[in-house]
Design an enzyme around this catalytic site. Structure first.
Site, PDB file in Angstrom:
ATOM      1  N   TYR A 142       0.820  -1.216   0.000  1.00  0.00           N
ATOM      2  CA  TYR A 142       0.000   0.000   0.000  1.00  0.00           C
ATOM      3  C   TYR A 142       0.856   1.269   0.000  1.00  0.00           C
ATOM      4  O   TYR A 142       0.365   2.357  -0.247  1.00  0.00           O
ATOM      5  CB  TYR A 142      -0.940   0.026   1.214  1.00  0.00           C
ATOM      6  CG  TYR A 142      -2.040  -1.032   1.177  1.00  0.00           C
ATOM      7  CD1 TYR A 142      -2.298  -1.751   0.022  1.00  0.00           C
ATOM      8  CD2 TYR A 142      -2.811  -1.296   2.299  1.00  0.00           C
ATOM      9  CE1 TYR A 142      -3.281  -2.716  -0.015  1.00  0.00           C
ATOM     10  CE2 TYR A 142      -3.808  -2.267   2.266  1.00  0.00           C
ATOM     11  CZ  TYR A 142      -4.040  -2.968   1.104  1.00  0.00           C
ATOM     12  OH  TYR A 142      -5.017  -3.923   1.074  1.00  0.00           O
ATOM     13  N   LYS A 193       3.442 -15.405   1.597  1.00  0.00           N
ATOM     14  CA  LYS A 193       3.425 -16.232   0.381  1.00  0.00           C
ATOM     15  C   LYS A 193       4.869 -16.421  -0.075  1.00  0.00           C
ATOM     16  O   LYS A 193       5.265 -15.939  -1.144  1.00  0.00           O
ATOM     17  CB  LYS A 193       2.597 -15.532  -0.719  1.00  0.00           C
ATOM     18  CG  LYS A 193       1.111 -15.486  -0.441  1.00  0.00           C
ATOM     19  CD  LYS A 193       0.395 -16.761  -0.817  1.00  0.00           C
ATOM     20  CE  LYS A 193       0.323 -16.943  -2.309  1.00  0.00           C
ATOM     21  NZ  LYS A 193      -0.312 -18.245  -2.666  1.00  0.00           N
ATOM     22  N   ASP A 226      -2.918 -17.864   1.627  1.00  0.00           N
ATOM     23  CA  ASP A 226      -4.150 -18.401   1.017  1.00  0.00           C
ATOM     24  C   ASP A 226      -4.687 -19.576   1.838  1.00  0.00           C
ATOM     25  O   ASP A 226      -5.897 -19.700   2.067  1.00  0.00           O
ATOM     26  CB  ASP A 226      -3.924 -18.798  -0.456  1.00  0.00           C
ATOM     27  CG  ASP A 226      -2.686 -19.664  -0.666  1.00  0.00           C
ATOM     28  OD1 ASP A 226      -1.807 -19.683   0.213  1.00  0.00           O
ATOM     29  OD2 ASP A 226      -2.600 -20.330  -1.706  1.00  0.00           O
ATOM     30  N   ASP A 250      -5.179  -7.014   5.811  1.00  0.00           N
ATOM     31  CA  ASP A 250      -6.416  -6.307   5.471  1.00  0.00           C
ATOM     32  C   ASP A 250      -7.512  -7.331   5.185  1.00  0.00           C
ATOM     33  O   ASP A 250      -8.641  -7.256   5.691  1.00  0.00           O
ATOM     34  CB  ASP A 250      -6.127  -5.445   4.229  1.00  0.00           C
ATOM     35  CG  ASP A 250      -7.187  -4.401   3.980  1.00  0.00           C
ATOM     36  OD1 ASP A 250      -8.160  -4.350   4.743  1.00  0.00           O
ATOM     37  OD2 ASP A 250      -7.039  -3.645   2.997  1.00  0.00           O
ATOM     38  N   ASP A 254     -10.626  -8.918   7.976  1.00  0.00           N
ATOM     39  CA  ASP A 254     -12.053  -8.771   7.650  1.00  0.00           C
ATOM     40  C   ASP A 254     -12.741 -10.131   7.592  1.00  0.00           C
ATOM     41  O   ASP A 254     -13.893 -10.274   8.004  1.00  0.00           O
ATOM     42  CB  ASP A 254     -12.232  -8.049   6.306  1.00  0.00           C
ATOM     43  CG  ASP A 254     -12.374  -6.545   6.493  1.00  0.00           C
ATOM     44  OD1 ASP A 254     -12.089  -6.060   7.608  1.00  0.00           O
ATOM     45  OD2 ASP A 254     -12.768  -5.854   5.541  1.00  0.00           O
TER      46      ASP A 254
END
Ligand code: NAD
Length: 369
Positions: A142, A193, A226, A250, A254
């Site tokens: 970001y 990852k 994942d 992020d 959620d």
């Protein structure tokens, strides 16, 4: 008597409504506790833009930097949809995070027993759930450079975002996770990852090194982000603390929030680095929900996320574990009594407004402390 300085920034929409209940709680602790909370209030978001033409004034920023902790409500709403981009209400939160150096975002996902049927997952999967997601908040894709959209000679356009982490950034967020784990279930799962991203490989290697050097007593596992997303809905109770980067955090936080049933129940904390000399650590506490324009001004909002954010403030900024536990017990007791706000309403339960829910929690607190 210890004095703690708290800056209250209620913000927009339901922000002021839920923060009013937190202020009642603070007043109660001032009357009955051993700590004196000195509070100041500042406008933030659209409310500040309407009065000052900016979502956060320099004076408010100075107070936030000087405070022992900031309690933030929520910002935004359709009223400010067309204000200039740099003046939008959400810009205030980004400025606060940046200037206060809040690099660690703590997002607990707790499923209160009384609400286990509200989750979209089966009650037995979520009953007793208590996990903490530690998300890196100021680095990664970001913020990484280079970024931007360029026009190519062949007429196509090309967009670049850069995922970037340094050893220092990885160590400081992993340290937060290991320290938290020691106070909880003593387990950390580090999600990245490394199979397809070099930043993930560095993340894994550095978390492993820090663990070996300083946190061998904590159980560490590495999990691909994942797979972590899948395990969160398959068997979320296998996790205690999950530490991950800004982007994966992020998404995973959620996802974990959804496990618990209602957005009106979930608190969060954002912490800065601890000053080695003074021991001071900047911190901002906020419910994860937004300003909920659809129910603002109607006295319907659930104040529990904001109240639990204050409990996190007591726990992490002021080391007031007993008081934080007491607030969390009072919330659980109120839910066990069948008291509900609209967002968590179930058949046969009693519907309360924001203020009544605040009163019920205060009444329980007064009985238990
Ligand atoms: P939201 O969280 O405000 O609302 C989503 C839904 O959940 C709505 O139906 C709302 O009524 C309900 N809800 C949220 N909190 C509740 C509570 N405490 N009690 C009962 N019901 C509750 O998200 P949104 O609608 O996507 O965004 C509304 C505004 O809030 C936007 O301007 C958005 O940018 C802003 N926002 C701000 C923050 C923040 O300040 N940190 C976070 C998210 C969204």
């Amino acid at each position: 008597m210890t004095t703690r300085n708290i800056l209250i920034m209620p913000g927009d929409g339901i922000g002021p409504e839920v923060m009013a209940e937190v202020e009642r709680l603070i007043a109660w602790f001032n009357a009955h506790g051993k700590t004196r909370f000195e509070t100041a209030r500042e406008l933030v978001g659209g409310a500040a833009y309407d009065v000052h033409g900016t979502p956060v004034t320099e004076a408010a920023m100075e107070k936030a930097l000087a405070a022992d902790a900031v309690l933030f409500g929520a910002v935004g709403g359709p009223k400010w949809a067309s204000v200039p981009y740099d003046k939008r209400p959400e810009a205030a939160l980004l400025r606060l995070r940046k200037d206060l150096g809040l690099f660690a975002n703590l997002r607990p996902a707790i499923c209160f027993d009384a609400l286990k049927a509200s989750s979209t997952l089966k009650p037995e999967i979520v009953a007793g759930l208590d996990i903490m997601i530690v998300r890196e908040l100021t680095g990664g894709v970001y913020f990484g450079e280079p970024r931007g959209i360029t026009n190519l000679p062949n007429g196509e356009r090309r967009a670049v975002d850069t995922q970037v982490y340094t050893t220092h950034e990885i160590h400081r967020i992993a340290r937060v996770a290991f320290e938290l784990a020691r106070l909880r279930g003593n387990k950390v799962a580090s999600a990245e990852k490394h199979n397809v991203m070099t930043s993930g490989l560095l993340w894994k290697e550095e978390v492993t090194k820090l663990h070996a050097a300083e946190y061998r007593d904590v159980e560490l596992t590495h999990i691909l982000a994942d797979n972590c997303a899948m395990q969160l809905v398959r068997n979320p109770k296998q996790f205690d603390v999950i530490v991950t980067d800004n982007l994966f955090g992020d998404i995973l936080s959620d996802e974990a929030a959804q496990l618990t049933g209602s957005i009106g129940m979930l608190p969060s904390a954002s912490l800065g680095a601890r000053d080695a000399a003074t021991g001071r650590q900047r911190a901002l506490y906020e419910p994860i929900h937004g300003s909920a324009p659809d129910i603002a001004g109607q006295g319907k909002a659930n104040p529990i996320a904001a109240i639990l954010s204050f409990a996190m403030c007591l726990r992490y900024s002021f080391a007031m574990k007993a008081e934080a536990d007491a607030i969390e017990r009072a919330v659980a007791a109120v839910l066990d009594q069948g008291l509900r706000t609209g967002d968590i309403m179930q058949p046969g339960m009693k519907l309360l407004g924001t203020n009544e829910m605040g009163s019920a929690i205060l009444a329980c607190l007064a009985k238990t402390v």
